[in-house]
Design a protein around this motif. Structure first.
Motif: not given
Ligand SMILES: [Zn+2]
Length: 166
Positions: A37-52
């Protein structure tokens, strides 16, 4: 003016000054694509341990599959090494809380335009919609047979990603 982006430009200048992504490939290192979702509370890379460079992300209201998104996923899967597809909805989603009637009334109130024919994709039942989207994608014959499609719910209260059983 609320349309001023000077703060964003300043932040980007800082980003550029310390940028280290020059040699990152355009294919995802974790072979993953996230639809959320576009929801501003979801920071995908941070939440899933992903990097660039680790994963591709498609976002829209509700993190919903539609024909345009599905088309992009087919391309990402076949051409761009996205072998794992995660569809992640979230708690307290505005697209699930909203009704067509309230959205239309708000648009009409804000703009004066007759919004009675406007049909955004609000979600009536989140789990039903998520299951349907996962099943729809799994049945898409244009995805490689080795593709893994998984549904998940992100809890905005805790940051927990709940991976759903089939
Ligand atoms: Zn949402």
């Amino acid at each position: 003016m609320t349309g001023d982006f000077s703060d964003v430009a300043e932040s980007n200048a800082d980003f550029v000054a310390t940028f280290t992504g020059q040699n990152v490939r355009g294919l995802p290192a974790k072979n993953m694509l996230l639809l959320t979702c576009m929801d501003c509370r979801i920071v995908p890379h941070q939440a899933l341990g992903m990097s660039i460079g680790d994963m591709k992300v498609i976002r829209n209201g509700g993190g919903q599959l539609n024909s345009a998104v599905e088309s992009d996923i087919v391309v990402a899967n076949n051409v761009l090494d996205c072998d794992r597809i995660l569809i992640m909805q979230h708690t307290q989603c505005g697209m699930a809380a909203a009704t067509l009637e309230t959205v239309r009334a708000t648009i009409q109130s804000n703009t004066g335009v007759d919004a009675s024919q406007f049909t955004p994709s609000v979600i009536e039942n989140q789990m039903a919609k998520l299951s349907l989207d996962v099943e729809t994608l799994r049945k898409n014959p244009m995805l490689k047979s080795t593709t893994v499609v998984q549904g998940a719910m992100y809890h905005v209260e805790t940051g927990k990603v709940e991976f759903l059983d089939d």
